[in-house]
Scaffold this motif. Structure first.
Motif, PDB file in Angstrom:
ATOM      1  N   UNK A 157       0.861  -1.193   0.000  1.00  0.00           N
ATOM      2  CA  UNK A 157       0.000   0.000   0.000  1.00  0.00           C
ATOM      3  C   UNK A 157       0.890   1.233   0.000  1.00  0.00           C
ATOM      4  N   UNK A 158       0.352   2.363  -0.453  1.00  0.00           N
ATOM      5  CA  UNK A 158       1.174   3.576  -0.460  1.00  0.00           C
ATOM      6  C   UNK A 158       1.441   4.088   0.953  1.00  0.00           C
ATOM      7  N   UNK A 159       2.490   4.883   1.087  1.00  0.00           N
ATOM      8  CA  UNK A 159       2.773   5.537   2.378  1.00  0.00           C
ATOM      9  C   UNK A 159       1.711   6.617   2.605  1.00  0.00           C
ATOM     10  N   UNK A 160       1.529   7.052   3.853  1.00  0.00           N
ATOM     11  CA  UNK A 160       0.563   8.139   4.096  1.00  0.00           C
ATOM     12  C   UNK A 160       0.913   9.380   3.270  1.00  0.00           C
ATOM     13  N   UNK A 161      -0.125  10.093   2.826  1.00  0.00           N
ATOM     14  CA  UNK A 161       0.109  11.330   2.056  1.00  0.00           C
ATOM     15  C   UNK A 161       0.535  12.442   3.019  1.00  0.00           C
ATOM     16  N   UNK A 162       1.426  13.310   2.548  1.00  0.00           N
ATOM     17  CA  UNK A 162       1.905  14.447   3.370  1.00  0.00           C
ATOM     18  C   UNK A 162       0.757  15.381   3.733  1.00  0.00           C
ATOM     19  N   UNK A 163       0.795  15.923   4.931  1.00  0.00           N
ATOM     20  CA  UNK A 163      -0.175  16.973   5.263  1.00  0.00           C
ATOM     21  C   UNK A 163       0.292  18.273   4.591  1.00  0.00           C
ATOM     22  N   UNK A 164      -0.560  18.967   3.818  1.00  0.00           N
ATOM     23  CA  UNK A 164      -0.096  20.184   3.141  1.00  0.00           C
ATOM     24  C   UNK A 164       0.336  21.253   4.139  1.00  0.00           C
ATOM     25  N   UNK A 165       1.410  21.956   3.799  1.00  0.00           N
ATOM     26  CA  UNK A 165       1.905  22.991   4.730  1.00  0.00           C
ATOM     27  C   UNK A 165       0.935  24.165   4.777  1.00  0.00           C
ATOM     28  N   UNK A 166       0.342  24.477   3.613  1.00  0.00           N
ATOM     29  CA  UNK A 166      -0.581  25.610   3.543  1.00  0.00           C
ATOM     30  C   UNK A 166      -1.731  25.202   2.634  1.00  0.00           C
ATOM     31  N   UNK A 167      -2.931  25.439   3.087  1.00  0.00           N
ATOM     32  CA  UNK A 167      -4.071  25.083   2.231  1.00  0.00           C
ATOM     33  C   UNK A 167      -4.759  26.383   1.810  1.00  0.00           C
ATOM     34  N   UNK A 168      -4.832  26.646   0.505  1.00  0.00           N
ATOM     35  CA  UNK A 168      -5.420  27.920   0.055  1.00  0.00           C
ATOM     36  C   UNK A 168      -6.947  27.852   0.044  1.00  0.00           C
ATOM     37  N   UNK A 169      -7.546  27.796   1.232  1.00  0.00           N
ATOM     38  CA  UNK A 169      -9.012  27.732   1.297  1.00  0.00           C
ATOM     39  C   UNK A 169      -9.630  28.975   0.653  1.00  0.00           C
ATOM     40  N   UNK A 170     -10.715  28.785  -0.011  1.00  0.00           N
ATOM     41  CA  UNK A 170     -11.452  29.924  -0.548  1.00  0.00           C
ATOM     42  C   UNK A 170     -12.204  30.577   0.608  1.00  0.00           C
ATOM     43  N   UNK A 171     -12.002  31.859   0.805  1.00  0.00           N
ATOM     44  CA  UNK A 171     -12.656  32.518   1.935  1.00  0.00           C
ATOM     45  C   UNK A 171     -13.634  33.585   1.459  1.00  0.00           C
ATOM     46  N   UNK A 172     -14.104  33.434   0.227  1.00  0.00           N
ATOM     47  CA  UNK A 172     -15.093  34.402  -0.268  1.00  0.00           C
ATOM     48  C   UNK A 172     -16.378  34.241   0.520  1.00  0.00           C
ATOM     49  N   UNK A 173     -17.280  35.132   0.262  1.00  0.00           N
ATOM     50  CA  UNK A 173     -18.521  35.091   1.008  1.00  0.00           C
ATOM     51  C   UNK A 173     -19.481  34.069   0.412  1.00  0.00           C
ATOM     52  N   UNK A 174     -19.200  32.791   0.634  1.00  0.00           N
ATOM     53  CA  UNK A 174     -20.087  31.748   0.095  1.00  0.00           C
ATOM     54  C   UNK A 174     -21.068  31.378   1.203  1.00  0.00           C
ATOM     55  N   UNK A 175     -22.356  31.353   0.873  1.00  0.00           N
ATOM     56  CA  UNK A 175     -23.362  31.074   1.909  1.00  0.00           C
ATOM     57  C   UNK A 175     -23.142  29.681   2.518  1.00  0.00           C
ATOM     58  N   UNK A 176     -23.246  29.613   3.844  1.00  0.00           N
ATOM     59  CA  UNK A 176     -23.128  28.321   4.517  1.00  0.00           C
ATOM     60  C   UNK A 176     -24.311  28.155   5.446  1.00  0.00           C
ATOM     61  N   UNK A 177     -24.953  26.982   5.403  1.00  0.00           N
ATOM     62  CA  UNK A 177     -26.036  26.726   6.352  1.00  0.00           C
ATOM     63  C   UNK A 177     -25.439  26.431   7.723  1.00  0.00           C
ATOM     64  N   UNK A 178     -26.238  26.700   8.742  1.00  0.00           N
ATOM     65  CA  UNK A 178     -25.724  26.466  10.100  1.00  0.00           C
ATOM     66  C   UNK A 178     -25.833  24.979  10.434  1.00  0.00           C
ATOM     67  N   UNK A 179     -24.910  24.510  11.260  1.00  0.00           N
ATOM     68  CA  UNK A 179     -25.072  23.162  11.821  1.00  0.00           C
ATOM     69  C   UNK A 179     -26.176  23.240  12.863  1.00  0.00           C
ATOM     70  N   UNK A 180     -26.887  22.138  13.125  1.00  0.00           N
ATOM     71  CA  UNK A 180     -27.924  22.198  14.154  1.00  0.00           C
ATOM     72  C   UNK A 180     -27.353  22.707  15.468  1.00  0.00           C
ATOM     73  N   UNK A 181     -28.222  23.383  16.232  1.00  0.00           N
ATOM     74  CA  UNK A 181     -27.760  24.005  17.480  1.00  0.00           C
ATOM     75  C   UNK A 181     -27.116  22.965  18.394  1.00  0.00           C
TER      76      UNK A 181
END
Ligand code: FAD
Length: 455
Positions: A157-181
Motif C-alpha cells: 500500500x502507499x505511504x501516508x500522504x503528506x499533510x499540506x503545509x498551507x491550504x489555500x481555502x477559498x474565503x469568499x462570502x459563500x453562503x453556509x447553512x448552520x449546523x444544528x444548534x
C-alpha cells in the motif's frame, strides 16, 4: 500572475486534513479550494448518539479549516452542481466512495456535473487498499477472509500522504447553512486531533495487551477507533505506517490488531464486488431458511432492542448501544446471535437497528458482521455456531462488571452472579425481566432449521 481558480473538495467519509490524497489533488488543480460538507436532512431526523457524533465531527472539521468549511443542506445531486456553478469550480474532488449507496450517489453527481461541463474527480478511498483491487490468480475476488488477508499483506500500500503545509481555502462570502444548534458546543469526542490522540495513546499504552484482552467488554482494552475510521478522521494507512515504525509493531498483539483492520478492508471488498450483499444473504444455499415474524416476534424484537430479554449480557449490550451508540465486538456477536438464533429473526432487522444507533455504523462492517453471525455470510461453516449468552457472559465478563454497568436491576448481585439471576433467591428483587425464551430450546430449533434449509 495566474488567474484565480477554485476547486471544490467535497468531504464525506474523510473528515481530516492529514493523509488526504483528494485534498492534495484539489490543491494541485486550482489556486483556491472550497471545502464543503452536504448535510442530508434525513440524517437529522432523529437525535441519536450517531447523529450527534457525525455533527461533532463536522463541527471539528469546520474549526480545522478555520471556518472555511461551507455546509449546505439538501440532496448532493442538487447541491454540489449548484455550488460548483456558484463558485465557478471546474472540478469537484472527493475520496472515492465504495458502498452501493455512495457509488450510486456519486454517479448521479458526476453526471449532473458533466451535463454542465464540470468533473467529479475521485482520489483514494477510506481503505489502505482500495476495494476491488485484491483478486486471486484467476482475477476473481476472495470469498473467505484468510486468503484475502494473505493477499492483502502481499499487495502492499502507499505511504501516508503528506499533510499540506498551507491550504489555500477559498474565503469568499459563500453562503453556509448552520449546523444544528449544539453541534459546535458538543462534548462528544470527535475530529482529527482527537482521533490522532486516541490512536497515539493506544499505540503506546494499549496495543501490547490487545491480543490477550481484546475480548473483554468489562475492560477498556480495544482502540475505540471505529468511529474515527468511519468518519475518516484518521486513515488506516496512517495507523499501519505507525505500527510498522513502532517497536510494539513487531509484537503478536500488533499482528492481531492489523488483522482486525483487514477485516474492515475485507468486508468493504466483499460489498464492492457484491453490492446486493448489503441487504441480502451472501450464501444462496441458506436462502430457504425460515424466519419468524408477526406480533409475538415484534414483541420479542422490541425486548431485544430495549435490552429486556432477561439475558444479562444481551441486555447490557443493547442498553449500551442505545445510550452510548457503541458496543464491544464480543457483545455485538452475542446480541446478534441472540436475535438471529434465539429469536429466529432475519439478520437485516438487527443490522438496521445497529446502523441507526451505532456511532461507527458502517454498512460493510455491520451488515457483513451480521451475516457472519447469522451464518449467511463469508464464514465457511458457521451454521452450528450458536452463542450461549450465559457462558459467553461468564467467560468474557468474568466478574459481571460490564453487566452491572449497564443493567441497574442486577447491581445488587455480586461477581458472576449478575449473569444468572435465576440462580439466586434475590435475583429478581430489582424487577429484572425473566428470560423471554429458553436458550437451549431455541438453539435446537435453530440447528433443525439450518439442517432443513441446507438439505
Ligand atoms: P478494535 O478492536 O480496536 O479494532 C480496530 C479496528 O479494526 C476497528 O476500529 C475496526 O475498524 C476494525 N475492526 C475490528 N473488528 C472488526 C470486525 N469484526 N469487522 C470489521 N472491522 C473490524 N464495525 C464498524 O466499524 N462498524 C459497524 O457498524 C460494525 N458493526 C458490527 C456488527 C456486528 C454484528 C459485528 C459482530 C461487528 C461489527 N463491527 C462493526 C466490527 C467491530 O465490532 C467493531 O469495529 C469494533 O467493535 C469497534 O471497536 P474498536 O474500534 O475498539 O475495535
Amino acid at each position: 500572475m495566474t488567474a484565480a481558480t477554485t476547486s471544490i473538495l467535497w468531504f464525506r467519509r474523510d473528515l481530516r486534513l492529514s493523509d488526504h490524497p483528494a485534498l492534495l489533488a484539489a490543491i494541485d488543480s486550482a489556486t483556491h479550494v472550497l471545502p464543503v460538507f452536504v448535510l442530508d436532512p434525513r440524517l437529522l431526523e432523529n437525535d441519536t448518539p450517531r447523529t450527534r457524533r457525525l455533527l461533532a465531527s463536522v463541527a471539528s472539521l469546520s474549526k480545522d479549516t478555520r471556518g472555511a468549511l461551507v455546509i449546505r443542506r439538501g440532496n448532493p445531486v442538487d447541491v454540489i452542481p449548484e455550488l460548483a456553478q456558484e463558485v465557478g469550480a471546474q472540478q469537484v474532488h472527493v475520496s472515492r466512495e465504495t458502498t452501493p449507496y455512495g457509488r450510486r450517489r456519486d454517479e448521479a453527481v458526476e453526471k449532473a456535473l458533466a451535463d454542465d461541463g464540470r468533473e467529479l474527480i475521485g482520489t483514494g478511498t477510506p481503505y489502505a487498499v482500495g476495494p476491488g483491487r485484491i483478486v486471486n490468480q484467476s482475477g476473481s475476488p476472495y470469498k473467505v477472509f484468510t486468503p484475502f488477508a494473505k493477499a492483502w499483506h502481499q499487495h502492499g500500500r502507499p505511504a501516508p500522504a503528506e499533510r499540506p503545509k498551507r491550504i489555500p481555502w477559498l474565503r469568499d462570502d459563500v453562503r453556509s447553512d448552520a449546523l444544528p444548534r449544539g453541534a459546535k458546543a458538543s462534548k462528544v469526542e470527535a475530529g482529527e486531533a482527537a482521533a490522532l490522540k486516541r490512536w497515539e495513546s493506544f499505540l503506546h499504552d494499549g496495543l501490547t495487551a490487545y491480543d490477550k484482552e481484546r475480548d473483554r467488554p468489562d475492560l477498556d482494552t480495544t482502540s475505540r477507533l471505529s468511529a474515527p475510521l468511519k468518519y475518516g478522521e484518521i486513515h488506516p494507512r496512517t495507523i499501519l505506517a505507525d505500527i510498522a515504525a513502532h517497536s510494539a509493531g513487531r509484537s503478536q498483539a500488533a499482528g492481531t490488531y492489523v488483522t482486525e483492520l483487514i477485516w474492515r478492508e475485507f468486508y468493504a471488498d466483499v460489498l464492492w464486488h457484491q453490492p446486493d450483499s448489503a441487504w441480502h444473504d451472501l450464501r444462496p444455499e441458506l436462502a430457504k431458511l425460515p424466519y419468524d415474524s408477526g406480533p409475538e416476534t415484534d414483541r420479542l424484537v422490541d425486548a431485544w432492542r430495549e435490552g429486556r430479554t432477561g439475558y444479562p449480557i444481551v441486555d447490557a449490550g443493547m442498553r449500551q448501544l442505545l445510550e452510548e451508540g457503541w458496543m464491544h465486538n464480543r457483545v455485538r456477536m452475542i446480541t446478534a446471535s441472540f436475535l438471529t438464533k434465539d429469536l429466529h429473526v432475519w439478520w437485516p432487522v438487527g443490522a438496521q437497528h445497529f446502523l441507526d444507533h451505532l456511532v461507527d455504523g458502517d454498512v460493510a462492517s455491520n451488515n457483513h458482521g451480521w451475516q457472519w453471525v447469522a451464518g449467511t455470510g463469508t464464514d465457511a461453516s458457521p451454521y452450528f455456531r450458536v452463542f450461549n449468552p450465559v457462558t459467553q457472559g461468564k467467560k468474557f465478563d468474568p466478574d459481571g462488571e460490564y453487566v452491572r454497568r449497564w443493567v441497574p436491576e442486577l447491581r445488587h448481585l455480586s461477581g458472576a452472579a449478575a449473569h444468572e439471576p435465576w440462580k439466586h433467591d434475590n435475583g429478581y428483587d430489582e424487577k429484572y425481566p425473566q428470560p423471554v425464551v429458553d436458550h437451549d430450546d431455541e438453539r435446537k430449533e435453530t440447528l433443525a432449521r439450518y439442517e432443513r434449509a441446507r438439505r
